[in-house]
Design an enzyme around this catalytic site. Sequence first.
Site, PDB file in Angstrom:
ATOM      1  CD  GLU A 287       3.122  -2.309  11.584  1.00  0.00           C
ATOM      2  OE1 GLU A 287       1.936  -2.286  11.228  1.00  0.00           O
ATOM      3  OE2 GLU A 287       3.907  -3.210  11.246  1.00  0.00           O
ATOM      4  CG  HIS A 308       1.451  20.771  -9.947  1.00  0.00           C
ATOM      5  ND1 HIS A 308       1.363  21.880 -10.757  1.00  0.00           N
ATOM      6  CD2 HIS A 308       2.657  20.210 -10.214  1.00  0.00           C
ATOM      7  CE1 HIS A 308       2.457  21.968 -11.497  1.00  0.00           C
ATOM      8  NE2 HIS A 308       3.259  20.967 -11.186  1.00  0.00           N
ATOM      9  CE  LYS A 422      -4.541  -6.967  13.689  1.00  0.00           C
ATOM     10  NZ  LYS A 422      -3.353  -7.795  13.852  1.00  0.00           N
TER      11      LYS A 422
HETATM   12  O1  PA5 Z   1       4.641  -5.673  10.018  1.00  0.00           O
HETATM   13  C1  PA5 Z   1       3.780  -6.376  10.511  1.00  0.00           C
HETATM   14  O2  PA5 Z   1       4.018  -7.200  11.396  1.00  0.00           O
HETATM   15  C2  PA5 Z   1       2.340  -6.255  10.047  1.00  0.00           C
HETATM   16  O3  PA5 Z   1       2.177  -5.274   9.108  1.00  0.00           O
HETATM   17  C3  PA5 Z   1       1.871  -7.576   9.457  1.00  0.00           C
HETATM   18  O4  PA5 Z   1       2.714  -7.901   8.378  1.00  0.00           O
HETATM   19  C4  PA5 Z   1       0.431  -7.473   8.990  1.00  0.00           C
HETATM   20  O5  PA5 Z   1      -0.369  -7.103  10.049  1.00  0.00           O
HETATM   21  C5  PA5 Z   1      -0.023  -8.793   8.431  1.00  0.00           C
HETATM   22  O6  PA5 Z   1       0.096  -9.798   9.380  1.00  0.00           O
HETATM   23  P1  PA5 Z   1       0.045 -11.314   8.967  1.00  0.00           P
HETATM   24  O7  PA5 Z   1       1.190 -11.586   8.076  1.00  0.00           O
HETATM   25  O8  PA5 Z   1       0.144 -12.060  10.255  1.00  0.00           O
HETATM   26  O9  PA5 Z   1      -1.268 -11.543   8.275  1.00  0.00           O
END
Ligand code: PA5
Length: 445
Positions: A287, A308, A422
């Site tokens: 990310e 394996h 989303k």
């Molecule tokens: O790293 C990030 O920002 C994302 O992985 C969020 O943690 C994830 O989408 C969850 O978001 P939220 O904490 O707003 O529910």
Amino acid sequence: MISLNIEKTLGFISKENVFAYETQVKAAQEALENGTGKGNDFLGWLHLPSSITKEHLADLKATAQVLRENCEAVVVAGIGGSYLGARAVIEALSNSFAWLQDKKSGPVILYAGHNIGEDYLYELTEYLKDKKFGVINISKSGTTTETALAFRLLKKQCEDQRGKEMAKKVIVAVTDAKKGAARVTADNEGYKSFIIPDNVGGRFSVLTPVGLLPIAVAGFDIEKLVAGAAAMEKACGKDVPFAENPAAIYAATRNELYKNGKKIEILVNFNPKLHYVSEWWKQLYGESEGKENKGIFPASVDFSTDLHSMGQWIQEGERTIYETVISVEKTQYSLQVPSDEANLDGLNFLAGKHVDEVNKMAELGTQLAHVDGGVPNMRIVIPALNEESLGGLLYFFEKACGISGYLLGVNPFNQPGVEAYKKNMFALLNKPGYEEESKAIQARL
Ligand code: PA5
């Protein structure tokens, strides 16, 4: 303290070229320290370990104790950065069979809100039917669909089973100070709540209540975890010379490998308890760096299990990969291979050896084979699977990720690409406010 060895990458890239990053790394470190780089409103993680107060830890531990005393099971509801850090630490420190033991030393920790599996959620709610359970609802935005949906189910079930008063005691929220539905619910219902700081993004939040509360509920020592991270914060500090700074060397080496066509980094462990550390690491790097059509693809394997399955590809597939091995120096327990008179399996040559000696030779043999096969190999050694080492490891990866993202030229602290699915999902589900998108997407089907 963890150590990093890059010797086995040096047949593929030169030490000189890795060290040539020194000036750029220094600039990246300074940009992080001074808040002058991209994404500078999300740098709250940088000095988090050294700034966590005793009072904050005491508050977390007291809340954890309430859940431990009143629950047979606690469901951690969260997704991505809102659950992976906690799960990484809890699974690394837990007995692999704790689940099945009759005499439990604390509540079973379960996870929800990280998928939309109807069967998964059904089975979870079935399992909880006769259990005294609690919920930690973790969402920074407070509006993430996966988590909100699971929490809606769990809140109702908890209230129905345990009554509103007890539910208030055993439901805890970890969310934004002001915004989002999770905050509104927590305030309206009177839940105990913890704040996720504005300037800490999900994947960098393991040392906030997002990670610390579930880890404390699972019975692990969050003071030691934070102390391990604080020691690593020092070891990776901006004034530590490049050659002695593991985060700097790791960031530089992986960028140099990437420049030389090694587009995939495989995080390797030889200990199944590290599986979720790899999952956490994949999110952190995926990310943070996968944007602007750039970025090393973070993959992971659990060895020797995956030797394996994926071993063939790694040994002889396309040469676009390198490996980073996390090696655990000492095991927690001791188990020797017994001698067998008949020796039908031919294993008497191992009799008297510790299982980990066999594992370590698998590790060394694999490293040499993969290097011979054209796969550069970095090695991170941690002394043991304990709170200090894990705290250090997590912070090391965070710091290196910040530096590495800046070396790559991206903003490591945003995730604009996560929104695309989303938007489509909401359009397909006719969420109010998505009327135009709904029309457009229907036309494409
Ligand atoms: O790293 C990030 O920002 C994302 O992985 C969020 O943690 C994830 O989408 C969850 O978001 P939220 O904490 O707003 O529910």
